[in-house]
Design a protein around this motif. Structure first.
Motif, short mmCIF file in Angstrom:
data_model
loop_
_atom_site.label_atom_id
_atom_site.label_comp_id
_atom_site.label_asym_id
_atom_site.label_seq_id
_atom_site.Cartn_x
_atom_site.Cartn_y
_atom_site.Cartn_z
N TYR A 6 3.66 -5.95 -1.60
CA TYR A 6 2.89 -6.34 -0.42
C TYR A 6 2.95 -5.25 0.65
CZ TYR A 6 1.82 -8.83 3.94
OH TYR A 6 1.31 -9.20 5.15
N GLN A 14 0.81 -2.37 -0.40
CA GLN A 14 -0.62 -2.70 -0.26
C GLN A 14 -1.03 -2.71 1.22
OE1 GLN A 14 -3.13 -2.55 -2.01
NE2 GLN A 14 -3.88 -4.54 -2.68
N LYS A 15 -0.19 -3.28 2.05
CA LYS A 15 -0.45 -3.33 3.49
C LYS A 15 -0.59 -1.92 4.05
CE LYS A 15 1.63 -5.13 7.76
NZ LYS A 15 2.71 -5.99 8.29
N ILE A 63 -3.89 -0.30 2.91
CA ILE A 63 -5.07 -0.85 3.60
C ILE A 63 -5.14 -0.34 5.03
CG2 ILE A 63 -6.03 -3.00 4.54
CD1 ILE A 63 -5.20 -4.28 1.82
N TYR A 69 -10.19 -7.93 8.86
CA TYR A 69 -9.38 -7.78 7.65
C TYR A 69 -8.17 -6.88 7.92
CZ TYR A 69 -8.36 -7.56 2.66
OH TYR A 69 -7.76 -7.67 1.44
N TRP A 85 -4.03 -7.98 7.92
CA TRP A 85 -2.95 -7.28 7.22
C TRP A 85 -1.89 -6.78 8.20
CZ3 TRP A 85 -1.36 -6.76 2.29
CH2 TRP A 85 -2.23 -7.21 1.29
N LYS A 86 -2.33 -6.20 9.29
CA LYS A 86 -1.37 -5.67 10.26
C LYS A 86 -0.44 -6.75 10.78
CE LYS A 86 -0.83 -3.70 14.82
NZ LYS A 86 -0.13 -4.78 15.49
N ASP A 100 0.09 -9.83 9.32
CA ASP A 100 0.57 -10.73 8.26
C ASP A 100 -0.07 -12.12 8.32
OD1 ASP A 100 2.35 -8.76 7.21
OD2 ASP A 100 3.71 -9.19 8.86
N TYR A 102 -2.93 -14.39 6.48
CA TYR A 102 -3.74 -14.45 5.27
C TYR A 102 -5.22 -14.41 5.65
CZ TYR A 102 -5.56 -15.72 0.73
OH TYR A 102 -6.24 -15.70 -0.46
N HIS A 106 -5.65 -9.24 -1.53
CA HIS A 106 -4.68 -10.05 -0.80
C HIS A 106 -4.27 -11.35 -1.48
CE1 HIS A 106 -8.60 -11.51 0.75
NE2 HIS A 106 -8.01 -12.69 0.68
N PHE A 144 2.49 -13.50 3.23
CA PHE A 144 1.92 -13.47 4.58
C PHE A 144 2.68 -14.42 5.50
CE2 PHE A 144 -1.73 -11.79 2.25
CZ PHE A 144 -2.22 -10.83 3.13
N TYR A 185 -7.72 -13.54 14.41
CA TYR A 185 -8.41 -13.22 13.16
C TYR A 185 -9.76 -13.95 13.11
CZ TYR A 185 -9.71 -13.48 8.24
OH TYR A 185 -10.41 -13.44 7.06
#
Length: 150
Positions: free
Chosen positions: A9, A12-13, A16, A33, A37-38, A40, A42, A54, A61, A110
């Motif tokens: 994770y 991947q974070k 991205i 998006y 990610w920044k 955490d 979902y 994701h 997350f 988000y």
């Protein structure tokens, strides 16, 4: 296995967020998006588009898929019943040891960045004297420098 998943994770974070900062690759990811990610969160509203990046990490997350799904539908269900919840209404409803004010703020930001909630609902959510002052940050743009917090 949990530790391996957390490491995957984190990798991947990082990938991205680095891609989001790049000039050529930034257009691959929306602000919402990258913000998810920044912070955490979902990115539930991106399940159809970027799901493969994701979905496997739901349990990692901070704000997971079930929490995001419940919050999104609760806001819309309450609004359809004629009651637009305020920030404090949502905070009381969602509060738990794993879901506090910060988690609610980043989840709502988000949704704001994804333009997923109409302006009338935002007026209710952020009704004067019905939200903490730091929640004003929710409706501010996400900066590409990734240093975005209240």
């Amino acid at each position: 296995m949990d530790e391996l998943k957390r490491m995957m994770y984190a990798t991947q974070k990082g990938n991205i967020l680095l891609a989001f900062r790049g000039t050529e690759t930034a257009k691959c990811f929306s602000d919402g998006y990258a913000f998810a990610w920044k912070n955490d969160v979902y990115p539930i509203l991106d399940d159809d588009h970027e799901r493969s990046l994701h979905a496997a990490f739901d349990s990692v997350f901070r704000v997971n898929r079930d929490q995001m799904n419940w919050l999104y539908h609760h806001i819309h269900d309450e609004t359809e019943r004629g009651h637009v919840p305020t920030f404090y209404d949502l905070e009381r409803k969602m509060r738990s040891p794993k879901f506090g004010r910060w988690e609610l703020m980043i989840a709502l930001k988000y949704f704001w960045l994804k333009n997923a909630i109409g302006s009338a609902i935002w007026e209710g959510l952020l009704k004067p004297l019905q939200f903490p002052v730091e929640a004003q940050w929710i409706i501010t743009p996400f900066n590409n420098d990734l240093c975005d917090s209240p």
